[in-house]
Design a protein around this motif. Structure first.
Motif, PDB file in Angstrom:
ATOM      1  N   MET A 134       0.808  -1.190   0.000  1.00 25.71           N
ATOM      2  CA  MET A 134       0.000   0.000   0.000  1.00 25.71           C
ATOM      3  C   MET A 134       0.856   1.260   0.000  1.00 25.71           C
ATOM      4  SD  MET A 134      -2.472   1.516   2.945  1.00 25.71           S
ATOM      5  CE  MET A 134      -1.297   2.489   3.829  1.00 25.71           C
ATOM      6  N   CYS A 135       1.862   1.302   0.817  1.00 25.65           N
ATOM      7  CA  CYS A 135       2.646   2.525   0.956  1.00 25.65           C
ATOM      8  C   CYS A 135       3.358   2.927  -0.330  1.00 25.65           C
ATOM      9  CB  CYS A 135       3.647   2.389   2.088  1.00 25.65           C
ATOM     10  SG  CYS A 135       2.839   2.295   3.693  1.00 25.65           S
ATOM     11  N   GLN A 136       3.709   1.957  -1.165  1.00 26.22           N
ATOM     12  CA  GLN A 136       4.412   2.252  -2.410  1.00 26.22           C
ATOM     13  C   GLN A 136       3.603   3.221  -3.276  1.00 26.22           C
ATOM     14  OE1 GLN A 136       7.541   1.294  -3.040  1.00 26.22           O
ATOM     15  NE2 GLN A 136       7.499   2.532  -4.880  1.00 26.22           N
ATOM     16  N   VAL A 137       2.290   3.090  -3.239  1.00 22.34           N
ATOM     17  CA  VAL A 137       1.423   3.993  -4.011  1.00 22.34           C
ATOM     18  C   VAL A 137       1.670   5.438  -3.584  1.00 22.34           C
ATOM     19  CG1 VAL A 137      -0.989   4.669  -4.384  1.00 22.34           C
ATOM     20  CG2 VAL A 137      -0.361   2.249  -4.370  1.00 22.34           C
ATOM     21  N   PHE A 138       1.886   5.661  -2.303  1.00 19.61           N
ATOM     22  CA  PHE A 138       2.051   7.010  -1.786  1.00 19.61           C
ATOM     23  C   PHE A 138       3.499   7.478  -1.793  1.00 19.61           C
ATOM     24  CE2 PHE A 138      -1.771   5.224   0.200  1.00 19.61           C
ATOM     25  CZ  PHE A 138      -2.706   6.085  -0.360  1.00 19.61           C
ATOM     26  N   ILE A 139       4.420   6.606  -1.448  1.00 13.72           N
ATOM     27  CA  ILE A 139       5.816   7.039  -1.353  1.00 13.72           C
ATOM     28  C   ILE A 139       6.468   7.224  -2.715  1.00 13.72           C
ATOM     29  CG2 ILE A 139       6.114   6.031   0.943  1.00 13.72           C
ATOM     30  CD1 ILE A 139       7.770   3.802  -0.401  1.00 13.72           C
ATOM     31  N   SER A 140       5.825   6.742  -3.771  1.00 18.40           N
ATOM     32  CA  SER A 140       6.393   6.921  -5.108  1.00 18.40           C
ATOM     33  C   SER A 140       6.022   8.266  -5.724  1.00 18.40           C
ATOM     34  CB  SER A 140       5.944   5.782  -6.027  1.00 18.40           C
ATOM     35  OG  SER A 140       4.534   5.819  -6.190  1.00 18.40           O
ATOM     36  N   ALA A 141       5.340   9.125  -4.959  1.00 16.15           N
ATOM     37  CA  ALA A 141       4.973  10.451  -5.458  1.00 16.15           C
ATOM     38  C   ALA A 141       6.224  11.263  -5.790  1.00 16.15           C
ATOM     39  CB  ALA A 141       4.138  11.190  -4.425  1.00 16.15           C
ATOM     40  N   ASP A 142       6.112  12.067  -6.814  1.00 11.59           N
ATOM     41  CA  ASP A 142       7.192  12.968  -7.192  1.00 11.59           C
ATOM     42  C   ASP A 142       7.433  13.939  -6.033  1.00 11.59           C
ATOM     43  OD1 ASP A 142       8.857  14.924  -8.267  1.00 11.59           O
ATOM     44  OD2 ASP A 142       7.629  15.246 -10.048  1.00 11.59           O
ATOM     45  N   PRO A 143       8.662  14.013  -5.516  1.00 16.63           N
ATOM     46  CA  PRO A 143       8.936  14.926  -4.401  1.00 16.63           C
ATOM     47  C   PRO A 143       8.576  16.384  -4.693  1.00 16.63           C
ATOM     48  CG  PRO A 143      10.756  13.404  -4.679  1.00 16.63           C
ATOM     49  CD  PRO A 143       9.828  13.200  -5.860  1.00 16.63           C
ATOM     50  N   ALA A 144       8.546  16.751  -5.954  1.00 18.09           N
ATOM     51  CA  ALA A 144       8.159  18.125  -6.299  1.00 18.09           C
ATOM     52  C   ALA A 144       6.730  18.422  -5.855  1.00 18.09           C
ATOM     53  CB  ALA A 144       8.300  18.359  -7.800  1.00 18.09           C
ATOM     54  N   LEU A 145       5.884  17.396  -5.780  1.00 12.62           N
ATOM     55  CA  LEU A 145       4.494  17.607  -5.370  1.00 12.62           C
ATOM     56  C   LEU A 145       4.373  18.021  -3.909  1.00 12.62           C
ATOM     57  CD1 LEU A 145       2.742  14.603  -7.147  1.00 12.62           C
ATOM     58  CD2 LEU A 145       2.657  17.020  -7.797  1.00 12.62           C
ATOM     59  N   TYR A 146       5.264  17.550  -3.063  1.00 12.04           N
ATOM     60  CA  TYR A 146       5.169  17.918  -1.650  1.00 12.04           C
ATOM     61  C   TYR A 146       6.207  18.948  -1.226  1.00 12.04           C
ATOM     62  CZ  TYR A 146       8.245  13.736  -1.151  1.00 12.04           C
ATOM     63  OH  TYR A 146       9.222  12.787  -1.286  1.00 12.04           O
ATOM     64  N   THR A 147       6.871  19.543  -2.195  1.00 12.73           N
ATOM     65  CA  THR A 147       7.749  20.669  -1.918  1.00 12.73           C
ATOM     66  C   THR A 147       6.879  21.907  -1.717  1.00 12.73           C
ATOM     67  OG1 THR A 147       9.523  19.734  -3.272  1.00 12.73           O
ATOM     68  CG2 THR A 147       9.600  22.111  -2.870  1.00 12.73           C
ATOM     69  N   CYS A 148       7.163  22.660  -0.665  1.00 19.84           N
ATOM     70  CA  CYS A 148       6.378  23.859  -0.372  1.00 19.84           C
ATOM     71  C   CYS A 148       6.853  25.039  -1.211  1.00 19.84           C
ATOM     72  CB  CYS A 148       6.498  24.235   1.099  1.00 19.84           C
ATOM     73  SG  CYS A 148       5.570  23.139   2.169  1.00 19.84           S
ATOM     74  N   ARG A 149       5.893  25.889  -1.540  1.00 22.10           N
ATOM     75  CA  ARG A 149       6.193  27.103  -2.295  1.00 22.10           C
ATOM     76  C   ARG A 149       5.294  28.207  -1.753  1.00 22.10           C
ATOM     77  NH1 ARG A 149       4.170  28.291  -8.058  1.00 22.10           N
ATOM     78  NH2 ARG A 149       3.133  26.322  -7.660  1.00 22.10           N
ATOM     79  N   ALA A 150       5.852  29.368  -1.564  1.00 18.66           N
ATOM     80  CA  ALA A 150       5.076  30.522  -1.105  1.00 18.66           C
ATOM     81  C   ALA A 150       4.690  31.365  -2.316  1.00 18.66           C
ATOM     82  CB  ALA A 150       5.885  31.355  -0.124  1.00 18.66           C
ATOM     83  N   ARG A 151       3.464  31.854  -2.280  1.00 17.73           N
ATOM     84  CA  ARG A 151       2.980  32.766  -3.321  1.00 17.73           C
ATOM     85  C   ARG A 151       2.406  33.988  -2.636  1.00 17.73           C
ATOM     86  NH1 ARG A 151      -0.004  29.680  -8.210  1.00 17.73           N
ATOM     87  NH2 ARG A 151      -0.121  31.829  -8.924  1.00 17.73           N
ATOM     88  N   SER A 152       2.594  35.112  -3.277  1.00 22.73           N
ATOM     89  CA  SER A 152       2.084  36.362  -2.737  1.00 22.73           C
ATOM     90  C   SER A 152       0.697  36.627  -3.304  1.00 22.73           C
ATOM     91  CB  SER A 152       3.034  37.507  -3.116  1.00 22.73           C
ATOM     92  OG  SER A 152       2.555  38.712  -2.589  1.00 22.73           O
ATOM     93  N   VAL A 153      -0.227  36.967  -2.429  1.00 20.09           N
ATOM     94  CA  VAL A 153      -1.583  37.334  -2.838  1.00 20.09           C
ATOM     95  C   VAL A 153      -1.987  38.580  -2.071  1.00 20.09           C
ATOM     96  CG1 VAL A 153      -2.294  34.980  -3.434  1.00 20.09           C
ATOM     97  CG2 VAL A 153      -2.714  35.846  -1.152  1.00 20.09           C
ATOM     98  N   ARG A 154      -2.944  39.306  -2.606  1.00 20.25           N
ATOM     99  CA  ARG A 154      -3.433  40.522  -1.975  1.00 20.25           C
ATOM    100  C   ARG A 154      -4.808  40.226  -1.386  1.00 20.25           C
ATOM    101  NH1 ARG A 154      -1.576  45.468  -1.784  1.00 20.25           N
ATOM    102  NH2 ARG A 154       0.104  45.054  -3.220  1.00 20.25           N
TER     103      ARG A 154
ATOM    104  N   LEU B 226       2.100  26.743   0.520  1.00 21.79           N
ATOM    105  CA  LEU B 226       1.435  25.456   0.316  1.00 21.79           C
ATOM    106  C   LEU B 226       2.346  24.531  -0.470  1.00 21.79           C
ATOM    107  CD1 LEU B 226      -2.095  26.649  -0.933  1.00 21.79           C
ATOM    108  CD2 LEU B 226      -1.538  25.786   1.340  1.00 21.79           C
ATOM    109  N   GLU B 227       2.058  23.249  -0.389  1.00 22.48           N
ATOM    110  CA  GLU B 227       2.760  22.271  -1.215  1.00 22.48           C
ATOM    111  C   GLU B 227       2.331  22.458  -2.672  1.00 22.48           C
ATOM    112  OE1 GLU B 227       2.688  21.135   2.937  1.00 22.48           O
ATOM    113  OE2 GLU B 227       1.053  21.656   1.588  1.00 22.48           O
ATOM    114  N   ASN B 228       3.234  22.125  -3.592  1.00 20.34           N
ATOM    115  CA  ASN B 228       2.962  22.316  -5.020  1.00 20.34           C
ATOM    116  C   ASN B 228       1.698  21.605  -5.486  1.00 20.34           C
ATOM    117  OD1 ASN B 228       5.098  24.053  -5.704  1.00 20.34           O
ATOM    118  ND2 ASN B 228       6.517  22.341  -5.798  1.00 20.34           N
ATOM    119  N   LEU B 229       1.404  20.432  -4.935  1.00 20.55           N
ATOM    120  CA  LEU B 229       0.184  19.724  -5.327  1.00 20.55           C
ATOM    121  C   LEU B 229      -1.046  20.597  -5.090  1.00 20.55           C
ATOM    122  CD1 LEU B 229      -1.309  17.150  -6.272  1.00 20.55           C
ATOM    123  CD2 LEU B 229      -1.351  16.450  -3.880  1.00 20.55           C
TER     124      LEU B 229
END
Length: 125
Positions: free
Chosen positions: A1-21, A31-34
């Motif tokens: 079961m875990c293989q389904v989840f741990i095989s996710a592209d690490p870029a999907l759970y990398t956090c990124r900040a965005r500026s909003v008004r 938030l995470e890229n996903l």
């Protein structure tokens, strides 16, 4: 079961900040890229940018609840509900159909119907 989840592209759970008004004040949301990808999809369905969607969600949440606590978590829940509502049939998977064109009562009824037919399992004591 875990293989389904741990095989996710690490870029999907990398956090990124965005500026909003929000209410004229520039703020940063992290938030995470996903989640940013899902917000892009939601926004695009109604011809908005992600900052526009975030501002609208913030304003409507503020009007409904009177305050906004943990907006980043709220956005994550919005993404999860969007995907769950697609699975339940409440929101069409056809991305050309704007969300604003949907009947909110019907959409939410599919969420309620799913919770009745698939209740959360009880925690073991």
């Amino acid at each position: 079961m875990c293989q389904v989840f741990i095989s996710a592209d690490p870029a999907l759970y990398t956090c990124r900040a965005r500026s909003v008004r929000l209410h004229g004040v520039a703020t940063s949301i992290r938030l995470e890229n996903l989640f940013w990808q899902v917000l892009e999809e939601i926004a695009a369905r109604d011809g908005m940018s992600v900052p526009q969607l975030c501002a609208r969600l913030h304003d409507e949440l503020l009007a409904e609840r009177g305050s906004v606590d943990n907006f980043a978590s709220f956005l994550r829940v919005c993404c999860g509900r969007y995907l769950a509502l697609q699975l339940s049939g409440g929101i069409p998977q056809d991305r050309s159909i704007p969300i604003r064109s949907l009947n909110p009562g019907r959409v939410l009824a599919t969420e309620h119907a799913r919770s009745v037919t698939h209740p959360c399992p009880r925690q073991a004591a």
